[in-house]
Design a protein around this motif. Structure first.
Motif, PDB file in Angstrom:
ATOM      1  N   LEU A  33       0.822  -1.207   0.000  1.00 27.44           N
ATOM      2  CA  LEU A  33       0.000   0.000   0.000  1.00 27.44           C
ATOM      3  C   LEU A  33       0.858   1.260   0.000  1.00 27.44           C
ATOM      4  CD1 LEU A  33      -2.780  -1.088   2.525  1.00 27.44           C
ATOM      5  CD2 LEU A  33      -3.047  -0.698   0.066  1.00 27.44           C
ATOM      6  N   ARG A  34       1.910   1.256   0.804  1.00 25.60           N
ATOM      7  CA  ARG A  34       2.790   2.422   0.907  1.00 25.60           C
ATOM      8  C   ARG A  34       3.583   2.657  -0.376  1.00 25.60           C
ATOM      9  NH1 ARG A  34       5.455   1.713   6.856  1.00 25.60           N
ATOM     10  NH2 ARG A  34       6.810   3.331   6.010  1.00 25.60           N
ATOM     11  N   SER A  35       3.831   1.576  -1.120  1.00 27.17           N
ATOM     12  CA  SER A  35       4.641   1.649  -2.341  1.00 27.17           C
ATOM     13  C   SER A  35       3.801   1.699  -3.606  1.00 27.17           C
ATOM     14  CB  SER A  35       5.559   0.426  -2.440  1.00 27.17           C
ATOM     15  OG  SER A  35       6.354   0.294  -1.310  1.00 27.17           O
ATOM     16  N   ASN A  36       2.507   1.419  -3.458  1.00 30.50           N
ATOM     17  CA  ASN A  36       1.603   1.309  -4.603  1.00 30.50           C
ATOM     18  C   ASN A  36       2.063   0.200  -5.554  1.00 30.50           C
ATOM     19  OD1 ASN A  36      -0.750   2.006  -5.951  1.00 30.50           O
ATOM     20  ND2 ASN A  36       0.320   3.433  -7.311  1.00 30.50           N
ATOM     21  N   ILE A  37       2.413  -0.933  -4.945  1.00 29.98           N
ATOM     22  CA  ILE A  37       2.872  -2.127  -5.677  1.00 29.98           C
ATOM     23  C   ILE A  37       2.035  -3.301  -5.185  1.00 29.98           C
ATOM     24  CG2 ILE A  37       4.828  -3.706  -5.996  1.00 29.98           C
ATOM     25  CD1 ILE A  37       6.669  -1.322  -5.549  1.00 29.98           C
ATOM     26  N   ASP A  38       1.727  -4.216  -6.060  1.00 28.89           N
ATOM     27  CA  ASP A  38       0.931  -5.393  -5.720  1.00 28.89           C
ATOM     28  C   ASP A  38       1.625  -6.232  -4.639  1.00 28.89           C
ATOM     29  OD1 ASP A  38      -1.374  -7.186  -6.487  1.00 28.89           O
ATOM     30  OD2 ASP A  38       0.326  -8.539  -6.837  1.00 28.89           O
ATOM     31  N   ARG A  39       0.863  -6.683  -3.656  1.00 26.63           N
ATOM     32  CA  ARG A  39       1.421  -7.476  -2.566  1.00 26.63           C
ATOM     33  C   ARG A  39       2.048  -8.772  -3.067  1.00 26.63           C
ATOM     34  NH1 ARG A  39       1.642 -11.882  -0.591  1.00 26.63           N
ATOM     35  NH2 ARG A  39      -0.188 -12.541  -1.742  1.00 26.63           N
ATOM     36  N   ILE A  42       5.460  -8.120  -4.337  1.00 27.07           N
ATOM     37  CA  ILE A  42       6.421  -7.959  -3.241  1.00 27.07           C
ATOM     38  C   ILE A  42       6.834  -9.321  -2.709  1.00 27.07           C
ATOM     39  CG2 ILE A  42       6.690  -7.134  -0.853  1.00 27.07           C
ATOM     40  CD1 ILE A  42       5.217  -4.596  -1.763  1.00 27.07           C
ATOM     41  N   SER A  43       5.894 -10.238  -2.616  1.00 26.71           N
ATOM     42  CA  SER A  43       6.210 -11.598  -2.176  1.00 26.71           C
ATOM     43  C   SER A  43       7.217 -12.252  -3.117  1.00 26.71           C
ATOM     44  CB  SER A  43       4.924 -12.430  -2.114  1.00 26.71           C
ATOM     45  OG  SER A  43       5.216 -13.770  -1.795  1.00 26.71           O
ATOM     46  N   ARG A  44       7.007 -12.096  -4.424  1.00 24.84           N
ATOM     47  CA  ARG A  44       7.935 -12.674  -5.402  1.00 24.84           C
ATOM     48  C   ARG A  44       9.296 -11.993  -5.350  1.00 24.84           C
ATOM     49  NH1 ARG A  44       3.021 -12.717  -8.175  1.00 24.84           N
ATOM     50  NH2 ARG A  44       3.546 -10.906  -9.450  1.00 24.84           N
ATOM     51  N   LEU A  45       9.325 -10.693  -5.072  1.00 24.26           N
ATOM     52  CA  LEU A  45      10.604  -9.985  -4.920  1.00 24.26           C
ATOM     53  C   LEU A  45      11.363 -10.511  -3.711  1.00 24.26           C
ATOM     54  CD1 LEU A  45       9.482  -6.312  -5.641  1.00 24.26           C
ATOM     55  CD2 LEU A  45      10.972  -7.716  -7.096  1.00 24.26           C
ATOM     56  N   GLU A  46      10.668 -10.674  -2.593  1.00 22.67           N
ATOM     57  CA  GLU A  46      11.309 -11.181  -1.373  1.00 22.67           C
ATOM     58  C   GLU A  46      11.805 -12.609  -1.537  1.00 22.67           C
ATOM     59  OE1 GLU A  46       8.805 -10.719   2.055  1.00 22.67           O
ATOM     60  OE2 GLU A  46       9.092  -8.542   2.105  1.00 22.67           O
ATOM     61  N   ALA A  47      11.150 -13.364  -2.392  1.00 28.94           N
ATOM     62  CA  ALA A  47      11.555 -14.755  -2.641  1.00 28.94           C
ATOM     63  C   ALA A  47      12.674 -14.841  -3.677  1.00 28.94           C
ATOM     64  CB  ALA A  47      10.347 -15.572  -3.100  1.00 28.94           C
ATOM     65  N   GLY A  48      13.036 -13.699  -4.273  1.00 24.54           N
ATOM     66  CA  GLY A  48      14.081 -13.701  -5.288  1.00 24.54           C
ATOM     67  C   GLY A  48      13.624 -14.238  -6.627  1.00 24.54           C
ATOM     68  N   LYS A  49      12.305 -14.297  -6.822  1.00 29.77           N
ATOM     69  CA  LYS A  49      11.764 -14.834  -8.071  1.00 29.77           C
ATOM     70  C   LYS A  49      11.587 -13.768  -9.142  1.00 29.77           C
ATOM     71  CE  LYS A  49       9.425 -18.630  -5.786  1.00 29.77           C
ATOM     72  NZ  LYS A  49       8.153 -19.242  -5.433  1.00 29.77           N
ATOM     73  N   VAL A  56      10.257   0.582  -9.814  1.00 33.78           N
ATOM     74  CA  VAL A  56       9.786  -0.225  -8.683  1.00 33.78           C
ATOM     75  C   VAL A  56      10.726  -0.043  -7.495  1.00 33.78           C
ATOM     76  CG1 VAL A  56       9.437  -2.599  -7.847  1.00 33.78           C
ATOM     77  CG2 VAL A  56       8.496  -1.891 -10.051  1.00 33.78           C
ATOM     78  N   LEU A  57      12.037  -0.030  -7.745  1.00 33.31           N
ATOM     79  CA  LEU A  57      12.983   0.226  -6.647  1.00 33.31           C
ATOM     80  C   LEU A  57      12.710   1.570  -5.985  1.00 33.31           C
ATOM     81  CD1 LEU A  57      16.411  -1.024  -8.026  1.00 33.31           C
ATOM     82  CD2 LEU A  57      15.181  -1.907  -6.040  1.00 33.31           C
ATOM     83  N   HIS A  58      12.431   2.570  -6.790  1.00 36.22           N
ATOM     84  CA  HIS A  58      12.145   3.896  -6.251  1.00 36.22           C
ATOM     85  C   HIS A  58      10.873   3.873  -5.399  1.00 36.22           C
ATOM     86  CE1 HIS A  58      10.938   8.143  -6.219  1.00 36.22           C
ATOM     87  NE2 HIS A  58      12.244   8.341  -6.169  1.00 36.22           N
ATOM     88  N   ALA A  59       9.836   3.229  -5.894  1.00 34.36           N
ATOM     89  CA  ALA A  59       8.581   3.126  -5.144  1.00 34.36           C
ATOM     90  C   ALA A  59       8.786   2.345  -3.851  1.00 34.36           C
ATOM     91  CB  ALA A  59       7.503   2.466  -6.008  1.00 34.36           C
TER      92      ALA A  59
END
Length: 92
Positions: A33-39, A42-49, A56-59
């Motif tokens: 919500l704070r980044s205006n990016i789909d949750r 974010i899960s896939r980013l955290e998983a390294g996928k 997106v980095l800026h957001a």
């Protein structure tokens, strides 16, 4: 987006994203919500996928209460730590 040719950098980013989110005691939903990016993204980013674009980095930096430079610096430091760990050859 094409897969990164540097899996250590992807791991450093994913690890730093998770660490900062936990540092802030935020859920993935809150960061989304704070980044205006789909949750789910974010899960896939955290998983390294997935690897993020610059926008997106800026957001994410904004959503994590960091400047873009601060986020990049944290990722770079984690990357250097991981590279050092991988370059240490155990004695046989």
């Amino acid at each position: 987006m094409r897969a990164s040719g540097n899996p250590v950098l992807v791991q450093a980013f994913a690890t730093e994203l998770l660490a900062r989110r936990q540092e802030l005691r935020c859920s993935q939903e809150e960061v989304a919500l704070r980044s205006n990016i789909d949750r789910a993204y974010i899960s896939r980013l955290e998983a390294g996928k997935k690897t993020p674009s610059l926008s997106v980095l800026h957001a994410l930096a904004t959503g994590l209460d960091l400047s873009f430079a601060e986020l990049a610096g944290r990722i770079d430091e984690r990357y250097r730590q991981l590279k050092r760990k991988r370059s240490v050859v155990p004695a046989v």
